[in-house]
Design a protein around this motif. Structure first.
Motif, PDB file in Angstrom:
ATOM      1  N   THR A   1       3.340   6.099  -5.724  1.00 50.96           N
ATOM      2  CA  THR A   1       3.073   6.284  -7.025  1.00 50.96           C
ATOM      3  C   THR A   1       2.413   7.487  -7.384  1.00 50.96           C
ATOM      4  O   THR A   1       2.661   8.091  -8.448  1.00 50.96           O
ATOM      5  CB  THR A   1       2.272   4.710  -7.566  1.00 50.96           C
ATOM      6  OG1 THR A   1       2.745   3.793  -7.085  1.00 50.96           O
ATOM      7  CG2 THR A   1       2.419   4.941  -9.137  1.00 50.96           C
ATOM      8  N   SER A   2       1.335   7.990  -6.591  1.00 49.76           N
ATOM      9  CA  SER A   2       0.524   9.137  -6.818  1.00 49.76           C
ATOM     10  C   SER A   2       1.765  10.432  -6.694  1.00 49.76           C
ATOM     11  O   SER A   2       1.385  11.238  -7.680  1.00 49.76           O
ATOM     12  CB  SER A   2      -0.444   9.417  -6.049  1.00 49.76           C
ATOM     13  OG  SER A   2       0.040   9.406  -4.650  1.00 49.76           O
ATOM     14  N   ALA A   3       2.578  10.193  -5.814  1.00 50.45           N
ATOM     15  CA  ALA A   3       3.507  11.275  -6.026  1.00 50.45           C
ATOM     16  C   ALA A   3       4.596  11.230  -7.112  1.00 50.45           C
ATOM     17  O   ALA A   3       4.692  12.210  -8.009  1.00 50.45           O
ATOM     18  CB  ALA A   3       4.541  11.352  -4.830  1.00 50.45           C
TER      19      ALA A   3
ATOM     20  N   PHE B   1       2.047   1.937  -3.357  1.00 54.39           N
ATOM     21  CA  PHE B   1       1.026   2.445  -4.155  1.00 54.39           C
ATOM     22  C   PHE B   1       0.731   3.863  -3.901  1.00 54.39           C
ATOM     23  O   PHE B   1       0.464   4.712  -4.963  1.00 54.39           O
ATOM     24  CB  PHE B   1      -0.276   1.346  -4.059  1.00 54.39           C
ATOM     25  CG  PHE B   1      -1.597   2.088  -4.231  1.00 54.39           C
ATOM     26  CD1 PHE B   1      -1.919   2.227  -5.610  1.00 54.39           C
ATOM     27  CD2 PHE B   1      -2.670   2.304  -3.436  1.00 54.39           C
ATOM     28  CE1 PHE B   1      -3.206   2.873  -5.918  1.00 54.39           C
ATOM     29  CE2 PHE B   1      -3.707   3.145  -3.685  1.00 54.39           C
ATOM     30  CZ  PHE B   1      -4.114   3.261  -5.075  1.00 54.39           C
ATOM     31  N   GLU B   2       0.718   4.391  -2.774  1.00 51.32           N
ATOM     32  CA  GLU B   2       0.424   5.741  -2.362  1.00 51.32           C
ATOM     33  C   GLU B   2       1.432   6.485  -3.118  1.00 51.32           C
ATOM     34  O   GLU B   2       1.246   7.663  -3.554  1.00 51.32           O
ATOM     35  CB  GLU B   2       0.177   5.806  -0.948  1.00 51.32           C
ATOM     36  CG  GLU B   2      -1.088   5.235  -0.452  1.00 51.32           C
ATOM     37  CD  GLU B   2      -2.427   5.811  -0.920  1.00 51.32           C
ATOM     38  OE1 GLU B   2      -2.398   6.955  -1.512  1.00 51.32           O
ATOM     39  OE2 GLU B   2      -3.204   5.251  -0.537  1.00 51.32           O
TER      40      GLU B   2
ATOM     41  N   LEU C   1       3.280  10.214 -10.178  1.00 51.92           N
ATOM     42  CA  LEU C   1       2.440  11.069 -11.020  1.00 51.92           C
ATOM     43  C   LEU C   1       2.577  12.290 -11.255  1.00 51.92           C
ATOM     44  O   LEU C   1       2.242  13.109 -12.171  1.00 51.92           O
ATOM     45  CB  LEU C   1       1.014  10.219 -10.960  1.00 51.92           C
ATOM     46  CG  LEU C   1       0.947   8.890 -11.322  1.00 51.92           C
ATOM     47  CD1 LEU C   1      -0.623   8.509 -10.892  1.00 51.92           C
ATOM     48  CD2 LEU C   1       1.168   8.484 -12.538  1.00 51.92           C
ATOM     49  N   ILE C   2       2.455  12.814 -10.101  1.00 49.64           N
ATOM     50  CA  ILE C   2       2.497  14.375  -9.684  1.00 49.64           C
ATOM     51  C   ILE C   2       3.891  14.832 -10.397  1.00 49.64           C
ATOM     52  O   ILE C   2       3.935  15.779 -11.027  1.00 49.64           O
ATOM     53  CB  ILE C   2       2.497  14.937  -8.332  1.00 49.64           C
ATOM     54  CG1 ILE C   2       1.237  14.569  -7.702  1.00 49.64           C
ATOM     55  CG2 ILE C   2       2.989  16.352  -8.177  1.00 49.64           C
ATOM     56  CD1 ILE C   2       1.203  15.095  -6.286  1.00 49.64           C
TER      57      ILE C   2
ATOM     58  N   ALA D   1       5.583  13.253 -12.813  1.00 43.94           N
ATOM     59  CA  ALA D   1       5.458  13.344 -14.058  1.00 43.94           C
ATOM     60  C   ALA D   1       4.706  14.400 -14.880  1.00 43.94           C
ATOM     61  O   ALA D   1       5.014  14.932 -15.822  1.00 43.94           O
ATOM     62  CB  ALA D   1       4.764  12.063 -14.534  1.00 43.94           C
ATOM     63  N   ALA D   2       3.470  14.581 -14.273  1.00 44.63           N
ATOM     64  CA  ALA D   2       2.747  15.806 -14.811  1.00 44.63           C
ATOM     65  C   ALA D   2       3.532  17.095 -14.759  1.00 44.63           C
ATOM     66  O   ALA D   2       3.453  17.856 -15.690  1.00 44.63           O
ATOM     67  CB  ALA D   2       1.476  15.890 -14.067  1.00 44.63           C
TER      68      ALA D   2
ATOM     69  N   VAL E   1       0.871  -1.104  -0.134  1.00 43.04           N
ATOM     70  CA  VAL E   1       0.002   0.094  -0.076  1.00 43.04           C
ATOM     71  C   VAL E   1       1.096   1.301  -0.204  1.00 43.04           C
ATOM     72  O   VAL E   1       0.560   2.234  -0.617  1.00 43.04           O
ATOM     73  CB  VAL E   1      -1.036  -0.209   0.972  1.00 43.04           C
ATOM     74  CG1 VAL E   1      -0.166  -0.205   2.577  1.00 43.04           C
ATOM     75  CG2 VAL E   1      -1.863   1.363   1.212  1.00 43.04           C
TER      76      VAL E   1
END
Lengths: 261, 126
Positions: free
Chosen positions: A153-155, A150-151, A157-158, A160-161, A147
């Motif tokens: 990963t959201s960082a 997984f959490e 993605l930020i 990457a954006a 987990v």
């Protein structure tokens, strides 16, 4: 199962060779898509359904599109450069190939040794059956033991954006004139109030690349589309204008005399 | 789930692929065999007012980098969707813990969305 492996393995390796040996970058990208789809079929045939579908959705869908966009940004027709731009590029490539070779040989060696000891690979069947399906099994691991990853990963993605915005986004320094402003500007100028002249006088095969003639016989440069002017593919009508003018003067001696004086 | 039923579940996809491949081959072959082949200059020209397919402009017809931004943002939110699939399949079994996890995840990715939105990354003409 064996048949699926042999068909897809051969096709994916063929796709890899096609990608490396293609002369055109777009063809390389299409060969790569073949490899990716065959890998997805192999994943599915190994009971890793989720991985197979994600391979199609993310790799053949999104990443492939990104590759094609990069090709279009660089220019589809731009020729290959054989100059080494990154220092030590070739040495690093050779090292990477050797490392991969060692990895593959170790894998084959371990697999054959296990088979010799009668240890048969079990695949995902047991794990999938325990959780009632491949996706359920992945969900249990992803939202249970992993987990935190997984959490995090959201960082990622930020990041990457943010990176995409920093690299590719350009803030406009001046405001874009809107439709209303453009319309008012056009009406304020008597020369353009009735719209621009339409192209096409002396057109022989392609009307848009041939400028219009104004009533006084002069060439209306603003009747040509800007894109064609930039490409330099517009039709020069000065010769035709001169020929027509000469014919007009010959048929009307009075006007010719006026012009002379 | 031994090999056989797993493969047969994907048989429709295989059949679909074969049918589409067959249709493509049939169309190309039938067009080449049955179409008349009378070429002349006027026939190859753009009809009436079409723009001539001019040679590629200098630089090989390069596209603006804006497309890359769109593609990158698409992938970022595509990855977010990928994580939603397993959660959606098992979300009643994961119960409240799973919901909190997913809300945290989406809230974090929403930061990226808000940033891109406020900076005008979603507007084409900006």
């Amino acid at each position: 199962m064996i048949a699926v492996f042999w068909v897809c393995a051969v096709l994916s390796v063929a796709g890899g060779f096609g990608m490396v040996f293609s002369r055109k970058a777009v063809h390389s990208a299409l060969w790569l898509a073949l490899t990716m789809i065959n890998l997805a079929v192999l994943y599915v045939s190994q009971q890793a359904e989720f991985l197979g579908i994600v391979q199609v959705v993310v790799y053949t869908g999104a990443v492939m599109m990104l590759f094609l966009f990069v090709l279009m940004i660089v220019g589809v027709d731009s020729s290959d450069s054989l100059v080494e731009t990154i220092r030590g590029h070739r040495l690093a490539s050779v090292a990477a190939v050797l490392a991969l070779l060692v990895l593959v040989l170790t894998m084959i060696n371990q697999a054959t040794q296990s088979l010799a000891l009668n240890i048969v690979p079990t695949g995902l069947e047991g794990a999938n059956a325990d959780e009632g399906g491949n996706v359920q099994g992945i969900a249990k691991l992803l939202f249970g033991r992993y987990v935190f990853a997984f959490e995090v990963t959201s960082a990622l993605l930020i990041t990457a954006a943010l990176g995409a915005m920093v690299l590719a986004h350009r803030d406009r320094l001046t405001r874009v004139p809107g439709q209303e402003e453009l319309s008012r500007e056009r009406l304020a100028d008597p020369a353009t109030a009735a719209g621009l002249p339409a192209p096409g006088v002396y057109a022989r095969h392609n009307a848009v690349d041939t400028p219009a003639l104004l009533p006084d016989g002069s060439i209306a440069e603003n009747s040509l589309p800007g894109a064609l002017v930039l490409r330099g593919t517009t039709h020069d009508v000065r010769e035709e204008v001169a020929v027509t003018r000469a014919a007009e003067l010959a048929s009307d001696p009075k006007q010719a005399q006026e012009e002379q004086s | 789930m031994r090999g056989a039923p797993a493969v047969s579940a994907y048989l429709p996809i295989l059949v679909l692929g074969l049918v589409s491949f067959g249709f493509a081959v049939f169309s190309v072959v039938a067009g080449a065999l049955t179409g008349p082949k009378r070429y002349n200059r006027a026939r190859l020209a753009a009809y009436e007012c079409g723009i001539e397919p001019t040679p590629q402009p200098a630089g090989g017809g390069r596209f603006p980098v804006k497309y890359y931004l769109t593609a990158m943002l698409f992938i970022v939110f595509d990855i977010e969707i990928v994580f939603l699939y397993p959660w959606a399949v098992t979300f009643d079994r994961l119960a409240l813990f799973g919901l909190i996890e997913m809300v945290l995840f989406i809230a974090t990715v929403l930061v990226a969305y808000a940033y891109v939105w406020r900076r005008g990354g979603l507007e084409w003409d900006n």
